[in-house]
Design an enzyme around this catalytic site. Structure first.
Site, PDB file in Angstrom:
ATOM      1  N   ASP A 117       1.125  -1.403  -1.814  1.00  0.00           N
ATOM      2  CA  ASP A 117      -0.030  -0.119  -3.036  1.00  0.00           C
ATOM      3  C   ASP A 117       0.812  -1.424  -4.230  1.00  0.00           C
ATOM      4  O   ASP A 117       2.038  -1.230  -4.665  1.00  0.00           O
ATOM      5  CB  ASP A 117       1.472   0.525  -2.827  1.00  0.00           C
ATOM      6  CG  ASP A 117       0.321   2.155  -3.100  1.00  0.00           C
ATOM      7  OD1 ASP A 117      -0.518   1.679  -4.184  1.00  0.00           O
ATOM      8  OD2 ASP A 117       1.137   3.265  -3.360  1.00  0.00           O
ATOM      9  N   HIS A 159      -2.581   1.789  -0.751  1.00  0.00           N
ATOM     10  CA  HIS A 159      -2.829   2.919  -1.811  1.00  0.00           C
ATOM     11  C   HIS A 159      -4.013   3.721  -0.899  1.00  0.00           C
ATOM     12  O   HIS A 159      -5.109   2.651  -0.896  1.00  0.00           O
ATOM     13  CB  HIS A 159      -2.708   2.481  -3.208  1.00  0.00           C
ATOM     14  CG  HIS A 159      -2.218   3.883  -4.238  1.00  0.00           C
ATOM     15  ND1 HIS A 159      -1.622   4.480  -3.844  1.00  0.00           N
ATOM     16  CD2 HIS A 159      -3.489   4.699  -4.448  1.00  0.00           C
ATOM     17  CE1 HIS A 159      -1.478   5.759  -4.803  1.00  0.00           C
ATOM     18  NE2 HIS A 159      -2.990   5.799  -4.644  1.00  0.00           N
TER      19      HIS A 159
END
Length: 413
Positions: free
Chosen positions: A171, A202
């Site tokens: 992420d 993400h």
């Protein structure tokens, strides 16, 4: 979508804002406030609310961008991404937490609400779930790939309920350094669970995301529902529900009754033969013409063990029958041989609320083929009915298929 739009009064008296309300099939239950991503109250948020309603929760998803623009509902084109980031940059986090509090108050005031309440959020909503745990009276908070939590860790001392956070290893919005800071601050806290999903990015839990990862999404969802059920309920008798489903499949052989034990759009996957069905119509067709009325008359299920979890059952059993008819789902296209078959079988049965959502069924197809005479086991690492016998009597000889087993006789241990 089965939900409805409601209005919620802001706590600061500045007006009211919209929210999506989804109710459980039973009409009442504990509650969840669902915090959106940066794309507003869009289809993903509403579908997520509907799915948690199926689990037995009263779900309210507030329009958290209303202070900038009411009714924001964005997709994922480049232009919509740019709009979403503008809303995110203009978002007042403190007011957002206040609005989460107003939504919680509205939830608790509803006649359908019974018991306790929690919060769930994704991305921006993941941060809001964490902040709600810090500032609001919630029994459990679940956040997916929240953004910015490392800057608010001084508030973690105020968390009273259970906290569950999901992180994506790759992420870019919550870097490895930020994640390490969060982990160091929270992982020793009682009733906190922090999970990192290797190799995913993400938004791995949003199907429309280019980073969607089915395996990580399933695991995270199971952990989330387990946390909500542990703190809020509701609790269902999965064992009795599964037994009733099997009764309709193998005893009364009632297709409609079988389907009535399942959610509106269930699926079944017999892994070795890839038979079953996805969705109501495909599965009912499969059950009616290729399963429920197509099993041999002497079919028996002998239970060996049963593990009951927060969202599913794992059943270990012996599946026994005489191959007196063509069995489309297990031996498609194979004419009856009249031979007896006994095989270990594992059923992993997932529930949504008090209904079956899906079944994953596993068995050793090579053993079945050996037992009906279609596969010669000579020289192959496969066995026939012996696999069933050894399941019932673990003292039967092991390693008979290992030609090199004798080589280790007498070797030092």
């Amino acid at each position: 979508m089965a939900g409805q739009t409601i209005r919620i009064q802001a706590a600061d008296g500045s007006g009211s804002f919209g929210a999506y309300l989804a109710l459980p099939p039973g009409g009442s239950g504990p509650g969840i406030v669902l915090a959106q991503e940066i794309f507003g109250l869009n289809e993903f948020v509403r579908q997520t609310a509907d799915h948690y309603a199926e689990e037995g929760y009263v779900v309210i998803a507030p329009d958290l961008f209303w202070r900038q623009q009411a009714g924001v509902e964005l997709g994922y084109s480049e232009a919509e991404w740019q709009q979403a980031f503008k809303f995110f940059q203009g978002f007042d986090l403190d007011k957002g937490v206040e609005d989460m509090g107003a939504a919680l108050q509205a939830l608790r005031a509803r006649p359908e609400f019974v018991g306790k309440a929690g919060v769930l959020g994704f991305c921006l909503g993941g941060m809001l779930a964490f902040m709600s745990a810090c500032r609001l009276d919630v029994d459990v908070a679940v956040g997916y790939y929240g953004v910015g939590m490392e800057h608010k860790l001084d508030e973690a001392a105020h968390i009273r309920g259970r906290l569950l956070l999901h992180f994506a290893e790759a992420d870019g919005y919550c870097t490895a350094e930020a994640r390490a800071t969060i982990m160091q601050a929270l992982q020793q806290r009682p009733r906190s669970e922090l999970y990192v999903y290797p190799g995913v990015d993400h938004a791995f839990a949003r199907p429309a995301s280019p980073h969607f990862d089915k395996a990580a999404s399933l695991m995270a969802h199971q952990r989330s529902v387990a946390a909500f059920k542990a703190e809020l309920g509701p609790h269902y008798d999965f064992s009795a529900l599964w037994d009733k489903h099997c009764e309709h499949e193998f005893a009364s052989r009632d297709v409609d009754a079988t389907m009535a034990t399942m959610v509106a759009q269930p699926y079944v996957n017999h892994i070795p033969t890839m038979t079953g069905g996805v969705g109501h119509d495909a599965l009912k067709r499969f059950y009616k013409y290729h399963f429920v009325n197509s099993n041999p008359p002497d079919t028996r299920l002998i239970p060996i063990s049963r593990t009951i979890g927060a969202t599913q059952i794992v059943d270990e059993l012996l599946f026994c029958f005489t191959h007196s008819c063509e069995i489309d789902w297990m031996l498609p296209g194979v004419k009856p041989t009249g031979r007896a078959v006994q095989i270990p079988l594992v059923a992993i049965v997932k529930f949504r609320g008090d209904k079956l959502y899906h079944e994953h069924i596993y068995w050793d197809q090579a053993s079945v083929l050996v037992q009906i005479g279609l596969l010669d086991p000579a020289g192959l690492p496969v066995a026939g009915m012996e696999t069933a016998h050894k399941l019932l009597d673990e003292k039967l000889p092991s390693n008979g298929l290992m030609a090199r087993w004798s080589n280790s006789q007498g070797q030092p241990l």
